[in-house]
Design an enzyme around this catalytic site. Structure first.
Site, PDB file in Angstrom:
ATOM      1  N   GLU A  91      24.270  58.079  43.702  1.00 41.32           N
ATOM      2  CA  GLU A  91      24.967  59.051  44.514  1.00 41.32           C
ATOM      3  C   GLU A  91      24.129  60.823  44.243  1.00 41.32           C
ATOM      4  O   GLU A  91      24.897  61.573  44.364  1.00 41.32           O
ATOM      5  CB  GLU A  91      26.076  59.677  43.866  1.00 41.32           C
ATOM      6  CG  GLU A  91      26.233  59.722  42.354  1.00 41.32           C
ATOM      7  CD  GLU A  91      26.274  58.230  41.662  1.00 41.32           C
ATOM      8  OE1 GLU A  91      26.797  58.835  39.972  1.00 41.32           O
ATOM      9  OE2 GLU A  91      25.907  57.303  41.719  1.00 41.32           O
ATOM     10  N   ASP A 109      25.021  65.862  42.870  1.00 43.85           N
ATOM     11  CA  ASP A 109      25.749  64.953  42.398  1.00 43.85           C
ATOM     12  C   ASP A 109      26.896  64.864  42.524  1.00 43.85           C
ATOM     13  O   ASP A 109      27.720  65.322  42.695  1.00 43.85           O
ATOM     14  CB  ASP A 109      25.395  64.597  40.279  1.00 43.85           C
ATOM     15  CG  ASP A 109      26.453  63.483  40.014  1.00 43.85           C
ATOM     16  OD1 ASP A 109      25.054  62.269  40.082  1.00 43.85           O
ATOM     17  OD2 ASP A 109      27.045  63.347  40.176  1.00 43.85           O
TER      18      ASP A 109
END
Length: 322
Positions: free
Chosen positions: A239, A195
């Site tokens: 993301e 992440d």
């Protein structure tokens, strides 16, 4: 031209010497009016006659194919296609056949001896056309364009448009396949979740176009970091990225995570045309199925996801693993 065909009363002479009519026109003339690759077979699969489209499909001439057995042109390592066609022809001695389409691979006659996938259907010709021997209409449809279009659509359906990595749908399918395979072979299976830290702030400060550029660059880096062709990299969420690592031990997965983190850290501001003070960090979670630690693939995913959020809660820019 069509009127001329109807008036044609000339009988055709095919390889076995039978003579047949279809109302006022010969069967041979009719075949040439069909805009498909068509053959007429006898009960043994021998090619009694064919039209120009069939000769073109086989990259040969009519006289090269007439009298040959269609089964001899099949590329069939399992023998399944041969068996299906023989079964259909055998049934014809007692009933009229009209098979569902069969997908088969045929060898062509050209210099390269290339192969082509075709859809094949068999149906009994009326008795009036078969004289004293049963004849069958065999229609062959080239699947080359269809398969290319299908492969293209399948790739698009499984690929994240922005990064070029696998999408979440492909990720789920591949994980299911590899979980079953690794469980059957008693091999480890690792998952890495990645992440981007503070990505919302990045988008707010520099805009979504620059954010997309960042995601694409990360996707490229992950793709180049894959250890082998069996590994899958996917964009799991906005993301968030994920890797599936079949036959990868916990230690190997951890070392790979460290290497990937180092590569991503090297994506300095120059890659995004930003100020040199802008840095890029990621948080990562690594989980491995070994010694039957997890009962399901969902449990393995949950473990990797939990470890990722442990890394974020501990201040980000780090890797957590068991």
């Amino acid at each position: 031209m069509y009127a001329a065909m109807i008036k044609d009363n000339t009988p055709f002479q095919h390889t076995s010497g039978h003579v047949g009519f279809y109302k006022d026109s010969s069967l041979a003339t009719m075949l040439n009016f069909i805009n498909e690759a068509v053959m007429v077979l006898d009960i043994n699969g021998n090619i009694e006659m064919l039209n120009s489209q069939a000769a073109l499909l086989f990259d040969g001439k009519k006289d090269q194919l007439a009298g040959e057995n269609l089964l001899a042109f099949l590329r069939d390592e399992t023998g399944r296609s041969h068996s299906q066609i023989i079964h259909c022809l055998d049934k014809a001695s007692s009933e009229i056949i009209n098979t569902p389409p069969l997908e088969v691979t045929v060898c062509r006659l050209g210099p390269s001896h290339s192969v082509v996938s075709v859809e094949l259907t068999l149906s009994s010709l009326p008795q009036a056309l078969s004289a004293d021997s049963a004849l069958f209409l065999c229609i062959l449809r080239d699947l080359t364009v269809h398969k290319a279009e299908y492969s293209s659509l399948k790739r698009k359906a499984e690929t994240d448009f922005l990064t070029g990595l696998a999408n979440r749908h492909k990720f789920a399918d591949y994980l299911s396949q590899q979980w079953a395979k690794c469980e059957e072979d008693d091999l480890p299976l690792s998952i890495i979740f990645i992440d981007i830290d503070h990505f919302k702030r990045f988008n707010d400060d520099y805009g979504h176009i620059m954010g997309d550029r960042c995601l694409k660059r990360i996707g490229e880096t992950l793709n180049l970091s894959l250890p082998n062709r069996n590994t899958l990299a996917a964009r799991y969420g906005g993301e968030e990225f994920a890797l599936i690592l079949p036959n990868c031990s916990a230690q190997t997965a951890q070392l790979l995570a460290i290497r990937i983190k180092r590569h991503l850290a090297q994506l300095s501001a120059k890659h995004f045309a930003l100020m040199s003070s802008v840095g890029l960090t990621v948080s990562m979670g690594v989980a491995t199925q070994e010694s039957h630690r997890y009962e399901t693939s969902d449990a393995l995913l949950h473990a990797a996801d939990t470890l990722l959020y442990q890394a974020k809660s501990k201040g980000r820019d780090q890797i957590c693993y068991l």
